[in-house]
Design an enzyme around this catalytic site. Sequence first.
Site, PDB file in Angstrom:
ATOM      1  N   GLY A   1       0.833  -1.203   0.000  1.00 28.27           N
ATOM      2  CA  GLY A   1       0.000   0.000   0.000  1.00 28.27           C
ATOM      3  C   GLY A   1       0.859   1.241   0.000  1.00 28.27           C
ATOM      4  O   GLY A   1       2.018   1.217  -0.437  1.00 28.27           O
ATOM      5  N   SER A   2       0.293   2.315   0.516  1.00 30.68           N
ATOM      6  CA  SER A   2       0.957   3.613   0.405  1.00 30.68           C
ATOM      7  C   SER A   2       2.036   3.804   1.484  1.00 30.68           C
ATOM      8  O   SER A   2       2.022   3.118   2.516  1.00 30.68           O
ATOM      9  CB  SER A   2      -0.081   4.722   0.520  1.00 30.68           C
ATOM     10  OG  SER A   2      -0.646   4.687   1.806  1.00 30.68           O
TER      11      SER A   2
ATOM     12  N   GLY B   1       2.166   2.491   5.410  1.00 31.40           N
ATOM     13  CA  GLY B   1       3.292   1.602   5.724  1.00 31.40           C
ATOM     14  C   GLY B   1       4.067   2.121   6.930  1.00 31.40           C
ATOM     15  O   GLY B   1       4.459   1.356   7.814  1.00 31.40           O
TER      16      GLY B   1
ATOM     17  N   GLU C   1       5.678  -3.433   0.846  1.00 31.79           N
ATOM     18  CA  GLU C   1       5.643  -3.155  -0.601  1.00 31.79           C
ATOM     19  C   GLU C   1       4.927  -1.822  -0.760  1.00 31.79           C
ATOM     20  O   GLU C   1       3.696  -1.775  -0.707  1.00 31.79           O
ATOM     21  CB  GLU C   1       4.887  -4.267  -1.336  1.00 31.79           C
ATOM     22  CG  GLU C   1       5.585  -5.615  -1.326  1.00 31.79           C
ATOM     23  CD  GLU C   1       6.777  -5.685  -2.268  1.00 31.79           C
ATOM     24  OE1 GLU C   1       7.036  -4.718  -3.004  1.00 31.79           O
ATOM     25  OE2 GLU C   1       7.466  -6.710  -2.238  1.00 31.79           O
TER      26      GLU C   1
ATOM     27  N   CYS D   1       1.882   0.469  -8.783  1.00 29.08           N
ATOM     28  CA  CYS D   1       3.003   0.947  -7.968  1.00 29.08           C
ATOM     29  C   CYS D   1       4.262   1.082  -8.813  1.00 29.08           C
ATOM     30  O   CYS D   1       5.068   1.973  -8.599  1.00 29.08           O
ATOM     31  CB  CYS D   1       3.235   0.010  -6.798  1.00 29.08           C
ATOM     32  SG  CYS D   1       3.385  -1.701  -7.327  1.00 29.08           S
TER      33      CYS D   1
HETATM   34  P1  NAD Z   1      -3.428   2.513   1.396  1.00 24.00           P
HETATM   35  O1  NAD Z   1      -2.144   2.597   2.120  1.00 24.00           O
HETATM   36  O2  NAD Z   1      -4.382   3.628   1.523  1.00 24.00           O
HETATM   37  O3  NAD Z   1      -4.226   1.211   1.816  1.00 24.00           O
HETATM   38  C1  NAD Z   1      -3.677  -0.093   1.687  1.00 24.00           C
HETATM   39  C2  NAD Z   1      -4.353  -1.016   2.680  1.00 24.00           C
HETATM   40  O4  NAD Z   1      -3.991  -0.617   4.009  1.00 24.00           O
HETATM   41  C3  NAD Z   1      -5.881  -0.992   2.627  1.00 24.00           C
HETATM   42  O5  NAD Z   1      -6.345  -2.322   2.793  1.00 24.00           O
HETATM   43  C4  NAD Z   1      -6.226  -0.143   3.847  1.00 24.00           C
HETATM   44  O6  NAD Z   1      -7.486  -0.443   4.366  1.00 24.00           O
HETATM   45  C5  NAD Z   1      -5.137  -0.554   4.820  1.00 24.00           C
HETATM   46  N1  NAD Z   1      -4.891   0.396   5.921  1.00 24.00           N
HETATM   47  C6  NAD Z   1      -5.084   1.737   5.929  1.00 24.00           C
HETATM   48  N2  NAD Z   1      -4.733   2.249   7.137  1.00 24.00           N
HETATM   49  C7  NAD Z   1      -4.304   1.218   7.892  1.00 24.00           C
HETATM   50  C8  NAD Z   1      -3.792   1.111   9.215  1.00 24.00           C
HETATM   51  N3  NAD Z   1      -3.658   2.165  10.012  1.00 24.00           N
HETATM   52  N4  NAD Z   1      -3.428  -0.112   9.671  1.00 24.00           N
HETATM   53  C9  NAD Z   1      -3.533  -1.202   8.869  1.00 24.00           C
HETATM   54  N5  NAD Z   1      -4.023  -1.161   7.618  1.00 24.00           N
HETATM   55  C10 NAD Z   1      -4.393   0.031   7.118  1.00 24.00           C
HETATM   56  O7  NAD Z   1      -3.041   2.245  -0.123  1.00 24.00           O
HETATM   57  P2  NAD Z   1      -4.031   2.151  -1.373  1.00 24.00           P
HETATM   58  O8  NAD Z   1      -4.492   3.528  -1.684  1.00 24.00           O
HETATM   59  O9  NAD Z   1      -5.021   1.062  -1.172  1.00 24.00           O
HETATM   60  O10 NAD Z   1      -3.033   1.645  -2.512  1.00 24.00           O
HETATM   61  C11 NAD Z   1      -2.264   2.499  -3.252  1.00 24.00           C
HETATM   62  C12 NAD Z   1      -0.838   2.517  -2.768  1.00 24.00           C
HETATM   63  O11 NAD Z   1      -0.329   1.193  -2.728  1.00 24.00           O
HETATM   64  C13 NAD Z   1       0.095   3.267  -3.694  1.00 24.00           C
HETATM   65  O12 NAD Z   1       0.988   4.055  -2.939  1.00 24.00           O
HETATM   66  C14 NAD Z   1       0.851   2.163  -4.412  1.00 24.00           C
HETATM   67  O13 NAD Z   1       2.096   2.538  -4.913  1.00 24.00           O
HETATM   68  C15 NAD Z   1       0.945   1.123  -3.358  1.00 24.00           C
HETATM   69  N6  NAD Z   1       1.129  -0.211  -3.954  1.00 24.00           N
HETATM   70  C16 NAD Z   1       2.347  -0.836  -3.833  1.00 24.00           C
HETATM   71  C17 NAD Z   1       2.563  -2.073  -4.434  1.00 24.00           C
HETATM   72  C18 NAD Z   1       3.895  -2.781  -4.329  1.00 24.00           C
HETATM   73  O14 NAD Z   1       3.936  -3.979  -4.561  1.00 24.00           O
HETATM   74  N7  NAD Z   1       4.972  -2.118  -3.989  1.00 24.00           N
HETATM   75  C19 NAD Z   1       1.538  -2.677  -5.153  1.00 24.00           C
HETATM   76  C20 NAD Z   1       0.319  -2.019  -5.252  1.00 24.00           C
HETATM   77  C21 NAD Z   1       0.127  -0.791  -4.634  1.00 24.00           C
END
Ligand code: NAD
Length: 476
Positions: free
Chosen positions: A225-226, A230, A247, A281
Amino acid sequence: MKHYLNYVDGQWRDSPRQLVIMNPGTAEPYATIAQATTDDADLAMAAARRCVESGALTDVRPAQRTMWMLKAAEAIREITDEAAMVLCLENGKNFETAREEFVEAARYFEYYAGIADKIEGISVPLGKDYVDFTQYVPMGISVQIVPWNFPVSICARSLAPALAAGNAVVIKSPEISPLAMTLLIAAIEKAGFPQGAVNLLCGKGSEVGNHLVEHNDTNQIVFTGSVPTGQRILKAASQRATPSVMELGGKSAAIALADVDLENLIRSVKVGIFYNAGQVCSAMSRLLVHRSRFEEVKQAVVTMAQSLNIGSGETHAELTPVVSLDQQQRILAMVEQARQEGATVLTGGKAPELAGYFVEPTIIEATPSMSIAQEEVFGPVLVIMPFDDEDQAIDIANGTDFGLVAGVFGAGINQTLRIANRLRAGQVFINEWFAGGIETPFGGVGLSGFGREKGQEAIYSYVQTRNIAIRLSHHA
Ligand code: NAD
């Protein structure tokens, strides 16, 4: 509207609360899903713990896990077409891209099925008085938090190696686009894994996600995720020193050299930044071009962007909507900020007059320090910049806080490889963006995270090494 459920301890489970899932292609509600609570999360964790303690995943011959995983792959292949349409409508992505996610999910299960019975330790020579060997033991409960951009393939990417290594898994699906993941898990359920081995919860990140990462019983966190999320999760993980795989995002650059093949480059730019509406990503979000070819490449990139047909996923359009209104507004605000900083929007930069959450294919000429050239947009927005020599190209490419992937496009193996060796990224593509596949280790450096997914290497993200040293007695 169809209603979807969570999967806990081998049962499909409803909740008094629900989330409404929108169709990004029409901006209308599409379906609902039970919104998991922290109590549901506790039940899932308890089920996973019972599964771990029972030895149902680990006392068997590893080839048993291979068999479960092959059955799961087969079941995933069977639902691909039907489930892909759900993914297409809940996420906005192109139907073919949605289909590819399920095919890829099946491939992850097949690939790691082949590894489940080959996770072998080594024997360490210590002289005649000792026998020493290592074992790769599973972590226990792997908590996996999945983003919305490729929910099905990313879910399988972490779930398959975790199960192959013998972990029980609790998955938190994203609150946007969780539906197709329930179909994936329903297919995997048919494979006959032990009860509690796989659990799926859709809930708010700040509530259920946070509860899972702080849970005393969590043995590992796999987060995709973001960067800000992270970072929050890493703080929570530090409390119990929970091993984590991160990731995170990217701002990946392609370097086009003076002898670049224009046609091949444009093919890669098209998929690099417009595939999945740029919500990737590892998207090619910066294109650095040797000054001698800059005007020519700029023109060709703009022409390609303007030629894309825009439409919702089920119409098989080349550019599909972004996932939500928030995401659309965020992207447009970043383009506006770029304009204010003095960047030139060469094409796009607006929302077309369509009902869904669309953003026009956008090409921006900017300088390396502008925010649009430094921050992840996560949309169909490419930044293009000239460079004068190899060192400068490498400085610009390496000049962000991220380091997920990078690319070099040019005719000579010596120059392209020399540059590739100096790029700060977990994967480097030469002459084809997204070259590689589920077999090639993937992950970042810097703010793009750490740990590796995909490939044989990923299995080591899901095990810990135990060394056993035996002192021999030489008495008869
Ligand atoms: P996000 O960080 O908003 O959410 C990702 C996940 O984390 C969701 O399931 C969300 O509900 C959960 N989450 C949010 N707050 C949390 C917390 N406090 N504790 C635990 N879990 C929590 O990201 P997004 O908007 O869903 O995805 C986009 C981002 O993901 C972009 O930055 C992208 O680059 C990244 N991404 C990375 C990869 C990789 O493999 N490196 C792949 C896909 C996406």
